[in-house]
Design a protein around this motif. Sequence first.
Motif, PDB file in Angstrom:
ATOM      1  N   PHE A  44       0.575   3.790  -3.316  1.00 27.42           N
ATOM      2  CA  PHE A  44       1.764   4.124  -4.086  1.00 27.42           C
ATOM      3  C   PHE A  44       2.107   3.045  -5.111  1.00 27.42           C
ATOM      4  O   PHE A  44       1.986   1.859  -4.843  1.00 27.42           O
ATOM      5  CB  PHE A  44       2.969   4.322  -3.162  1.00 27.42           C
ATOM      6  CG  PHE A  44       2.921   5.606  -2.397  1.00 27.42           C
ATOM      7  CD1 PHE A  44       3.554   6.746  -2.887  1.00 27.42           C
ATOM      8  CD2 PHE A  44       2.236   5.693  -1.192  1.00 27.42           C
ATOM      9  CE1 PHE A  44       3.505   7.938  -2.174  1.00 27.42           C
ATOM     10  CE2 PHE A  44       2.184   6.875  -0.480  1.00 27.42           C
ATOM     11  CZ  PHE A  44       2.820   8.004  -0.976  1.00 27.42           C
ATOM     12  N   ILE A  45       2.573   3.498  -6.255  1.00 27.19           N
ATOM     13  CA  ILE A  45       3.101   2.607  -7.286  1.00 27.19           C
ATOM     14  C   ILE A  45       4.528   2.262  -6.870  1.00 27.19           C
ATOM     15  O   ILE A  45       5.283   3.126  -6.423  1.00 27.19           O
ATOM     16  CB  ILE A  45       3.112   3.324  -8.654  1.00 27.19           C
ATOM     17  CG1 ILE A  45       1.697   3.753  -9.047  1.00 27.19           C
ATOM     18  CG2 ILE A  45       3.757   2.436  -9.721  1.00 27.19           C
ATOM     19  CD1 ILE A  45       1.651   4.800 -10.141  1.00 27.19           C
ATOM     20  N   LYS A  46       4.896   0.989  -7.015  1.00 24.45           N
ATOM     21  CA  LYS A  46       6.261   0.562  -6.703  1.00 24.45           C
ATOM     22  C   LYS A  46       6.605  -0.601  -7.617  1.00 24.45           C
ATOM     23  O   LYS A  46       5.736  -1.197  -8.245  1.00 24.45           O
ATOM     24  CB  LYS A  46       6.403   0.184  -5.236  1.00 24.45           C
ATOM     25  CG  LYS A  46       5.412  -0.852  -4.756  1.00 24.45           C
ATOM     26  CD  LYS A  46       5.476  -0.990  -3.247  1.00 24.45           C
ATOM     27  CE  LYS A  46       4.325  -1.790  -2.730  1.00 24.45           C
ATOM     28  NZ  LYS A  46       3.279  -1.067  -2.107  1.00 24.45           N
ATOM     29  N   THR A  47       7.898  -0.916  -7.700  1.00 28.19           N
ATOM     30  CA  THR A  47       8.356  -2.043  -8.505  1.00 28.19           C
ATOM     31  C   THR A  47       9.380  -2.826  -7.683  1.00 28.19           C
ATOM     32  O   THR A  47       9.816  -2.366  -6.623  1.00 28.19           O
ATOM     33  CB  THR A  47       9.030  -1.579  -9.822  1.00 28.19           C
ATOM     34  OG1 THR A  47      10.256  -0.916  -9.511  1.00 28.19           O
ATOM     35  CG2 THR A  47       8.126  -0.662 -10.626  1.00 28.19           C
ATOM     36  N   VAL A  92      12.396  -0.661  -7.473  1.00 27.06           N
ATOM     37  CA  VAL A  92      12.204   0.572  -6.705  1.00 27.06           C
ATOM     38  C   VAL A  92      11.177   0.277  -5.619  1.00 27.06           C
ATOM     39  O   VAL A  92       9.996   0.556  -5.755  1.00 27.06           O
ATOM     40  CB  VAL A  92      11.731   1.740  -7.602  1.00 27.06           C
ATOM     41  CG1 VAL A  92      11.710   3.038  -6.799  1.00 27.06           C
ATOM     42  CG2 VAL A  92      12.618   1.898  -8.833  1.00 27.06           C
ATOM     43  N   PRO A  93      11.653  -0.312  -4.515  1.00 29.29           N
ATOM     44  CA  PRO A  93      10.721  -0.643  -3.434  1.00 29.29           C
ATOM     45  C   PRO A  93      10.309   0.616  -2.676  1.00 29.29           C
ATOM     46  O   PRO A  93      10.852   1.686  -2.870  1.00 29.29           O
ATOM     47  CB  PRO A  93      11.543  -1.577  -2.551  1.00 29.29           C
ATOM     48  CG  PRO A  93      12.957  -1.178  -2.799  1.00 29.29           C
ATOM     49  CD  PRO A  93      13.027  -0.695  -4.215  1.00 29.29           C
ATOM     50  N   THR A 121      10.509   5.756  -4.576  1.00 28.97           N
ATOM     51  CA  THR A 121       9.143   5.810  -5.125  1.00 28.97           C
ATOM     52  C   THR A 121       8.469   7.158  -4.908  1.00 28.97           C
ATOM     53  O   THR A 121       7.422   7.417  -5.478  1.00 28.97           O
ATOM     54  CB  THR A 121       8.249   4.722  -4.490  1.00 28.97           C
ATOM     55  OG1 THR A 121       8.238   4.914  -3.086  1.00 28.97           O
ATOM     56  CG2 THR A 121       8.713   3.334  -4.848  1.00 28.97           C
ATOM     57  N   GLY A 122       9.042   7.989  -4.048  1.00 29.38           N
ATOM     58  CA  GLY A 122       8.503   9.332  -3.853  1.00 29.38           C
ATOM     59  C   GLY A 122       7.555   9.480  -2.685  1.00 29.38           C
ATOM     60  O   GLY A 122       6.826  10.466  -2.618  1.00 29.38           O
ATOM     61  N   GLY A 123       7.550   8.543  -1.759  1.00 26.37           N
ATOM     62  CA  GLY A 123       6.648   8.657  -0.609  1.00 26.37           C
ATOM     63  C   GLY A 123       6.804   9.988   0.117  1.00 26.37           C
ATOM     64  O   GLY A 123       5.820  10.664   0.420  1.00 26.37           O
ATOM     65  N   LEU A 124       8.038  10.381   0.383  1.00 24.76           N
ATOM     66  CA  LEU A 124       8.276  11.650   1.072  1.00 24.76           C
ATOM     67  C   LEU A 124       8.049  12.834   0.139  1.00 24.76           C
ATOM     68  O   LEU A 124       7.488  13.856   0.552  1.00 24.76           O
ATOM     69  CB  LEU A 124       9.692  11.682   1.659  1.00 24.76           C
ATOM     70  CG  LEU A 124       9.925  10.697   2.792  1.00 24.76           C
ATOM     71  CD1 LEU A 124      11.398  10.668   3.191  1.00 24.76           C
ATOM     72  CD2 LEU A 124       9.058  11.042   4.004  1.00 24.76           C
ATOM     73  N   SER A 125       8.462  12.707  -1.111  1.00 28.27           N
ATOM     74  CA  SER A 125       8.239  13.802  -2.069  1.00 28.27           C
ATOM     75  C   SER A 125       6.752  14.103  -2.207  1.00 28.27           C
ATOM     76  O   SER A 125       6.347  15.273  -2.247  1.00 28.27           O
ATOM     77  CB  SER A 125       8.822  13.436  -3.442  1.00 28.27           C
ATOM     78  OG  SER A 125      10.227  13.430  -3.416  1.00 28.27           O
ATOM     79  N   VAL A 126       5.938  13.069  -2.269  1.00 24.70           N
ATOM     80  CA  VAL A 126       4.486  13.254  -2.376  1.00 24.70           C
ATOM     81  C   VAL A 126       3.955  13.988  -1.151  1.00 24.70           C
ATOM     82  O   VAL A 126       3.269  15.012  -1.272  1.00 24.70           O
ATOM     83  CB  VAL A 126       3.756  11.899  -2.555  1.00 24.70           C
ATOM     84  CG1 VAL A 126       2.249  12.052  -2.366  1.00 24.70           C
ATOM     85  CG2 VAL A 126       4.062  11.298  -3.922  1.00 24.70           C
ATOM     86  N   ALA A 148      13.591   5.058 -10.562  1.00 27.77           N
ATOM     87  CA  ALA A 148      13.046   5.696  -9.351  1.00 27.77           C
ATOM     88  C   ALA A 148      12.442   7.057  -9.695  1.00 27.77           C
ATOM     89  O   ALA A 148      11.342   7.378  -9.233  1.00 27.77           O
ATOM     90  CB  ALA A 148      14.139   5.841  -8.301  1.00 27.77           C
ATOM     91  N   ILE A 149      13.134   7.828 -10.501  1.00 24.03           N
ATOM     92  CA  ILE A 149      12.597   9.144 -10.908  1.00 24.03           C
ATOM     93  C   ILE A 149      11.276   8.949 -11.644  1.00 24.03           C
ATOM     94  O   ILE A 149      10.297   9.670 -11.397  1.00 24.03           O
ATOM     95  CB  ILE A 149      13.620   9.915 -11.776  1.00 24.03           C
ATOM     96  CG1 ILE A 149      14.840  10.323 -10.936  1.00 24.03           C
ATOM     97  CG2 ILE A 149      12.982  11.126 -12.450  1.00 24.03           C
ATOM     98  CD1 ILE A 149      14.578  11.369  -9.866  1.00 24.03           C
ATOM     99  N   ASN A 150      11.192   7.957 -12.518  1.00 24.18           N
ATOM    100  CA  ASN A 150       9.971   7.686 -13.267  1.00 24.18           C
ATOM    101  C   ASN A 150       8.819   7.292 -12.339  1.00 24.18           C
ATOM    102  O   ASN A 150       7.698   7.795 -12.466  1.00 24.18           O
ATOM    103  CB  ASN A 150      10.240   6.589 -14.307  1.00 24.18           C
ATOM    104  CG  ASN A 150       9.048   6.336 -15.193  1.00 24.18           C
ATOM    105  OD1 ASN A 150       8.411   7.271 -15.674  1.00 24.18           O
ATOM    106  ND2 ASN A 150       8.731   5.074 -15.409  1.00 24.18           N
ATOM    107  N   ILE A 151       9.088   6.396 -11.394  1.00 23.81           N
ATOM    108  CA  ILE A 151       8.050   5.962 -10.441  1.00 23.81           C
ATOM    109  C   ILE A 151       7.638   7.130  -9.546  1.00 23.81           C
ATOM    110  O   ILE A 151       6.448   7.324  -9.258  1.00 23.81           O
ATOM    111  CB  ILE A 151       8.542   4.766  -9.587  1.00 23.81           C
ATOM    112  CG1 ILE A 151       8.829   3.543 -10.457  1.00 23.81           C
ATOM    113  CG2 ILE A 151       7.551   4.424  -8.476  1.00 23.81           C
ATOM    114  CD1 ILE A 151       7.623   2.908 -11.095  1.00 23.81           C
TER     115      ILE A 151
END
Length: 187
Positions: A7-10, A13-14, A44-49, A67-70
Motif C-alpha cells: 500500500f501507498i501511504k504518507t 495518511v498513515p 489509505t484505503g486498506g479496507l476499501s481495496v 486520504a481520498i487521493n491516496i
Amino acid sequence: MLNDDEFIKTCDVPGPTKEEIRAILLYKSNVCHEDIVVDIGCGTGGLSVEFSLKAEKVYSIDKNPEAINICKKNLEKLGNLDKVSFIENDGVNALKNINTFDIALIGGSGRDLEPILDLVDSKLNHEGRILIPCILVDTKVDAVNKLKSLGYNPKIVEVNVSKGRVIDRGIMMIARNPIAIVYAKKR
C-alpha cells in the motif's frame, strides 16, 4: 489478502489497517458479491481495496482530501477501482447522500460516532452489518453503548498482533497496535 507493504501511504495518511485486522473484518462482515459497503474514514484505503475485490459497490468516505487521493491510488494499484465511489466529506454528511447499504465500516468518525451510527442504522439493510475497529478505549465503550441503545446486540473482539523479526540470537516479536473490533448485525 494483500500485504501491508504493497500500500501507498504518507506521513499525513498513515495505514493501511493491518493485514490481520483486514482479514478479521472481512471474515466478520461475511461480505458477498451482492453487498454495498460504506467505508467511513477510509484513510489509505486498506479496507476499501479488500472490500472492492469482494463486494458489488464500495463508498470510500474521508474528509481529508489527501486520504481520498491516496485511497484512489491504492485502488488503482491493488483493488477494483470500477466498484468504488469516493466521497470527500465527513461521515455524517456523506451518509445523507447514500440510500442503503449492507455493510458499514466505521474506522474514522471524527468524534461523530453517535450521529454516524444513527444514520447507519436508518440506512442499513435488513441483516446488514456494522464493524467498528477501535483504537481508543473510549471508542469501544461509546460504540457498544450506542449500538445497545439502537437495539443491536454488539459483540467485541480484542486483537493484538505481533510480527517476528529474526535477529542474531533468535526471533524478536514486535507488537503492533492493539485494536478492538466492535461488530453487530441488524435484526
